[in-house]
Design an enzyme around this catalytic site. Structure first.
Site, PDB file in Angstrom:
ATOM      1  N   CYS A  24       5.849 -70.495 -15.852  1.00 22.97           N
ATOM      2  CA  CYS A  24       5.307 -69.286 -15.520  1.00 22.97           C
ATOM      3  C   CYS A  24       4.049 -69.500 -14.480  1.00 22.97           C
ATOM      4  CB  CYS A  24       4.855 -68.358 -16.494  1.00 22.97           C
ATOM      5  SG  CYS A  24       3.475 -68.822 -17.226  1.00 22.97           S
ATOM      6  N   HIS A  38       0.340 -66.977 -20.187  1.00 19.12           N
ATOM      7  CA  HIS A  38       1.592 -66.619 -19.477  1.00 19.12           C
ATOM      8  C   HIS A  38       0.836 -65.737 -18.626  1.00 19.12           C
ATOM      9  CE1 HIS A  38       5.269 -65.823 -18.571  1.00 19.12           C
ATOM     10  NE2 HIS A  38       5.223 -64.739 -18.938  1.00 19.12           N
ATOM     11  N   ASP A  84       7.916 -60.238 -13.746  1.00 15.08           N
ATOM     12  CA  ASP A  84       7.970 -61.600 -14.587  1.00 15.08           C
ATOM     13  C   ASP A  84       9.334 -62.425 -14.314  1.00 15.08           C
ATOM     14  OD1 ASP A  84       7.529 -64.049 -16.371  1.00 15.08           O
ATOM     15  OD2 ASP A  84       7.139 -62.624 -17.842  1.00 15.08           O
TER      16      ASP A  84
END
Length: 290
Positions: free
Chosen positions: A68, A107, A122
């Site tokens: 990520c 994250h 995302d």
């Protein structure tokens, strides 16, 4: 760094003049179908950095994936370059061992405002928790996607992302009790606040995630890519092809272990990845599931 290189990498050949939801949805979907979520650098002696140019060269020019901190940093840069109103946020991933959200605010996600409405993007969570299109930031709204029904819940001091999926069906009896198979149909994925974050917020987290013996990413080598019908994943030496079957209320998990001789072939044929350094697949016990 050139946007045209990124667009070619994800197969985006449409005009990007319109900064609307349809364009954002398309780019988001093409990213997760083209660029794997993977942490293989850790397991082949490469250092992962928050330097955007390094990330661009790795993911775009060298046809790699990333986790990520790489994929969503790159995606945030793309959106800003296009002109989208984009803010970087941080979140804490749910840990089923702890039965709570992890302590590390590590994250990275992005918030985008379009026509006064907020959306969470995302492109780098992977496996069955991967959203294929942005989620509208409305509390409790059911937002069906390929993997199941996602919901963002406003808890007052934080937002929570949860998903209701389908029952897993595992044809190979050897993997019927595998720890990689999640039995929870509704699960929490991560929590976050709307406090804007800069790159500096993630630098120490990036170092910890790839070096600490307690980190998920030092304990498991992970590579996953979304497909039109589900997703593919290589977790340690277990290769899985997952097919979503919403009409039957199941996800079919075709799982098998691969040999060392198959690693390079699987990475190239299934994920379009060719590593420059020797990979040592890792699969220590952890809370990670497909």
């Amino acid at each position: 760094m050139d946007l045209r290189e990124y667009f070619k990498r994800i197969g985006f050949h449409v005009s990007c003049d319109k900064l609307d939801l349809a364009t954002l949805n398309l780019i988001h979907r093409k990213h997760v179908m083209s660029i794997p979520f993977e942490n293989l650098s850790i397991h082949c002696g490469e250092r992962i950095t928050m330097d955007l140019e390094v990330i661009f060269n790795k993911v775009v020019r060298s046809s790699r994936g990333g986790w990520c901190l790489e994929n969503n940093s790159l995606f945030g840069w793309v959106l800003r370059q296009m002109g989208f109103n984009t803010t970087t946020l941080s979140s804490r991933v749910f840990n089923s061992f702890l039965n709570d959200f992890g302590p590390l605010d590590s994250h990275l996600i992005n918030k985008v405002i379009i026509d006064g409405k907020a959306y969470i993007t995302d492109v780098s969570f992977g496996v069955s928790s991967q959203v294929r299109e942005p989620l509208e930031l409305i509390s409790g709204k059911e937002q069906p996607q390929a993997a199941g029904v996602f919901r963002l819940i406003d808890k007052g001091d934080m937002w929570v992302l949860e998903k209701t999926g389908r029952k897993p069906e595992v044809p190979n009896p050897e993997f019927a009790t595998s720890s990689l198979v999640s039995r929870k149909q509704t699960k929490q994925i991560y929590c976050f606040t709307l406090e804007p974050r800069g790159v500096d917020h993630f630098v120490d987290k990036c170092h910890w995630l790839q070096t600490d013996p307690a980190s998920l990413f030092t304990n498991k080598s992970i590579c996953s890519l979304q497909t039109p019908t589900g997703f593919r994943a290589l977790i340690g030496k277990t290769y899985s092809e997952v097919t979503f079957k919403p009409e039957e209320g199941v996800d079919v998990l075709d799982m098998r272990d691969i040999s060392d001789d198959e690693i390079d072939e699987i990475l190239m044929e299934k994920f379009n990845i060719k590593l420059q350094n020797k990979l040592k697949l890792m699969s220590n016990k952890s809370w990670y599931t497909l």
